[in-house]
Write a protein that holds these residues in place. Sequence first.
Motif, mmCIF file in Angstrom:
data_model
loop_
_atom_site.group_PDB
_atom_site.id
_atom_site.type_symbol
_atom_site.label_atom_id
_atom_site.label_comp_id
_atom_site.label_asym_id
_atom_site.label_seq_id
_atom_site.Cartn_x
_atom_site.Cartn_y
_atom_site.Cartn_z
ATOM 1 N N UNK A 2 50.268 -20.378 55.416
ATOM 2 C CA UNK A 2 50.537 -21.789 55.142
ATOM 3 C C UNK A 2 51.293 -22.481 56.275
ATOM 4 N N UNK A 3 52.148 -21.765 56.971
ATOM 5 C CA UNK A 3 52.868 -22.373 58.088
ATOM 6 C C UNK A 3 51.873 -22.802 59.166
ATOM 7 N N UNK A 4 50.866 -21.973 59.360
ATOM 8 C CA UNK A 4 49.812 -22.304 60.334
ATOM 9 C C UNK A 4 49.046 -23.553 59.887
ATOM 10 N N UNK A 5 48.716 -23.636 58.608
ATOM 11 C CA UNK A 5 48.025 -24.814 58.071
ATOM 12 C C UNK A 5 48.878 -26.063 58.273
ATOM 13 N N UNK A 6 50.157 -25.940 58.019
ATOM 14 C CA UNK A 6 51.054 -27.085 58.156
ATOM 15 C C UNK A 6 51.179 -27.516 59.616
ATOM 16 N N UNK A 9 47.987 -29.154 60.642
ATOM 17 C CA UNK A 9 47.942 -30.465 60.003
ATOM 18 C C UNK A 9 48.788 -31.487 60.747
ATOM 19 N N UNK A 10 49.971 -31.075 61.152
ATOM 20 C CA UNK A 10 50.851 -31.982 61.896
ATOM 21 C C UNK A 10 50.226 -32.346 63.243
ATOM 22 N N UNK A 11 49.598 -31.375 63.900
ATOM 23 C CA UNK A 11 48.948 -31.630 65.180
ATOM 24 C C UNK A 11 47.770 -32.591 64.997
ATOM 25 N N UNK A 12 46.984 -32.374 63.963
ATOM 26 C CA UNK A 12 45.857 -33.273 63.693
ATOM 27 C C UNK A 12 46.335 -34.688 63.384
ATOM 28 N N UNK A 36 41.813 -42.345 62.423
ATOM 29 C CA UNK A 36 42.261 -42.413 61.023
ATOM 30 C C UNK A 36 41.753 -41.210 60.245
ATOM 31 N N UNK A 37 40.478 -40.866 60.457
ATOM 32 C CA UNK A 37 39.885 -39.721 59.746
ATOM 33 C C UNK A 37 40.593 -38.419 60.130
ATOM 34 N N UNK A 38 40.863 -38.252 61.410
ATOM 35 C CA UNK A 38 41.545 -37.036 61.857
ATOM 36 C C UNK A 38 42.961 -36.966 61.286
ATOM 37 N N UNK A 39 43.624 -38.099 61.217
ATOM 38 C CA UNK A 39 44.959 -38.134 60.622
ATOM 39 C C UNK A 39 44.933 -37.757 59.149
ATOM 40 N N UNK A 40 43.932 -38.231 58.431
ATOM 41 C CA UNK A 40 43.803 -37.883 57.014
ATOM 42 C C UNK A 40 43.505 -36.396 56.831
ATOM 43 N N UNK A 41 42.684 -35.838 57.720
ATOM 44 C CA UNK A 41 42.409 -34.402 57.648
ATOM 45 C C UNK A 41 43.691 -33.605 57.905
ATOM 46 N N UNK A 42 44.500 -34.081 58.823
ATOM 47 C CA UNK A 42 45.775 -33.423 59.085
ATOM 48 C C UNK A 42 46.683 -33.448 57.874
ATOM 49 N N UNK A 43 46.718 -34.576 57.213
ATOM 50 C CA UNK A 43 47.531 -34.704 55.996
ATOM 51 C C UNK A 43 47.030 -33.734 54.921
ATOM 52 N N UNK A 44 45.716 -33.624 54.792
ATOM 53 C CA UNK A 44 45.123 -32.701 53.813
ATOM 54 C C UNK A 44 45.487 -31.257 54.139
#
Length: 77
Positions: A2-6, A9-12, A36-44
């Motif tokens: 999960x740390x990797x996912x986070x 996500x922050x990088x995206x 915007x789409x990449x930012x939303x994917x990062x948030x997800x």
Amino acid sequence: MSLEDQAKGAMDQATGKAKELGGQVTGDKQMEAEGKAEGLMGKAKQMFGDAKDKTVEVSGDLAEKASDAVDDIKEKF
């Protein structure tokens, strides 16, 4: 993990925001939309990482409670 996912996500989110702002500055609507789409994917991705953390935490709590219950039963017999 999960740390990797986070972290991903922050990088995206950061990359997406940079693209979005770049698109706004240059008037490139496609780049802005991609950002915007990449930012939303990062948030997800970050939310997914948070959910995985919570799942691990809850499963650990359940395992501990189950172990305690078994120990209590063993003591009674």
